[in-house]
Design an enzyme around this catalytic site. Structure first.
Site, short mmCIF file in Angstrom:
data_model
loop_
_atom_site.label_atom_id
_atom_site.label_comp_id
_atom_site.label_asym_id
_atom_site.label_seq_id
_atom_site.Cartn_x
_atom_site.Cartn_y
_atom_site.Cartn_z
N GLY A 12 -38.48 -7.23 -64.73
CA GLY A 12 -37.40 -6.59 -63.98
C GLY A 12 -36.45 -5.93 -64.95
O GLY A 12 -36.85 -5.43 -66.00
N CYS A 13 -35.19 -5.93 -64.62
CA CYS A 13 -34.17 -5.29 -65.44
C CYS A 13 -34.11 -5.93 -66.83
O CYS A 13 -34.03 -7.15 -66.95
CB CYS A 13 -32.82 -5.42 -64.75
SG CYS A 13 -31.47 -4.76 -65.72
N PHE A 14 -34.14 -5.11 -67.86
CA PHE A 14 -34.12 -5.67 -69.22
C PHE A 14 -32.81 -6.32 -69.58
O PHE A 14 -32.74 -7.13 -70.50
CB PHE A 14 -34.56 -4.67 -70.29
CG PHE A 14 -33.93 -3.30 -70.28
CD1 PHE A 14 -32.64 -3.05 -69.87
CD2 PHE A 14 -34.68 -2.22 -70.73
CE1 PHE A 14 -32.09 -1.79 -69.89
CE2 PHE A 14 -34.15 -0.94 -70.76
CZ PHE A 14 -32.84 -0.73 -70.33
#
Length: 177
Positions: A12-14
């Protein structure tokens, strides 16, 4: 003596995965970036967010394998995001948010397959985490590095990242710095 190795994962979002691994004992460096796409040249955050480049938001973890194993890195990764949702983590949707392990060599490939097989019984749904050989890794722009540390009061950090950190601390307290 340091036995430095590198792991590349996307969950997902880093910003979330970076914040998780910055708390892990033996982790020397975490870089947010992009990998796995097919667009030519170095992609930008705006291009990645379009979902058209095929790249995933990923992190590269430089770790001391004498302190923490690649297998432990993957177990922490798999248990601090949802590896059963295809191209989605929470409200983030698109191939750029896919669950992915990019292996650097055949040993990492073998370990990744073993870890997913060992963890599958703990999930109600099928693990859909992609396992692929690492193509080119591109560093994300500077404003995405150390995002949580630099933006701790930001709403996304409070509502999305902090619950992941709580889960990390509960499940893996013995692995924290």
């Amino acid at each position: 003596m340091n036995n430095l190795q590198v792991a590349t994962v996307g969950g997902g979002c880093f910003w979330c995965t970076e914040a998780v691994f910055q708390e892990v004992k033996g982790v020397k460096k975490v870089n947010s970036g992009y990998a796995g796409g097919n667009a030519p040249g170095k992609p930008t955050y705006r291009e990645i967010c379009s979902g058209l480049t095929g790249h995933a938001e990923v992190i590269q973890i430089t770790f001391d394998a004498d302190v923490i194993s690649y297998q432990d890195i993957l177990v922490i990764f798999m248990t601090t995001h949802d590896p059963t949702t295809l191209n989605r983590q929470g409200a983030d949707r698109g191939t750029q948010y896919r669950s992915v392990i990019f292996y650097h060599d055949e040993n990492q490939h073998r370990i990744a397959k073993e870890v997913l097989s060992q963890l599958q019984p703990y999930f109600n749904d099928k693990i859909v985490t992609e396992i692929s050989e690492l193509p080119i890794f591109y560093d994300a722009e500077q404003e995405h590095q150390d995002f949580y540390k630099n933006n701790i009061g930001y709403g996304y950090c409070t509502y999305v990242i902090e619950p992941k950190l709580s889960k990390l601390r509960k499940l893996h307290s013995d692995k924290l710095a």
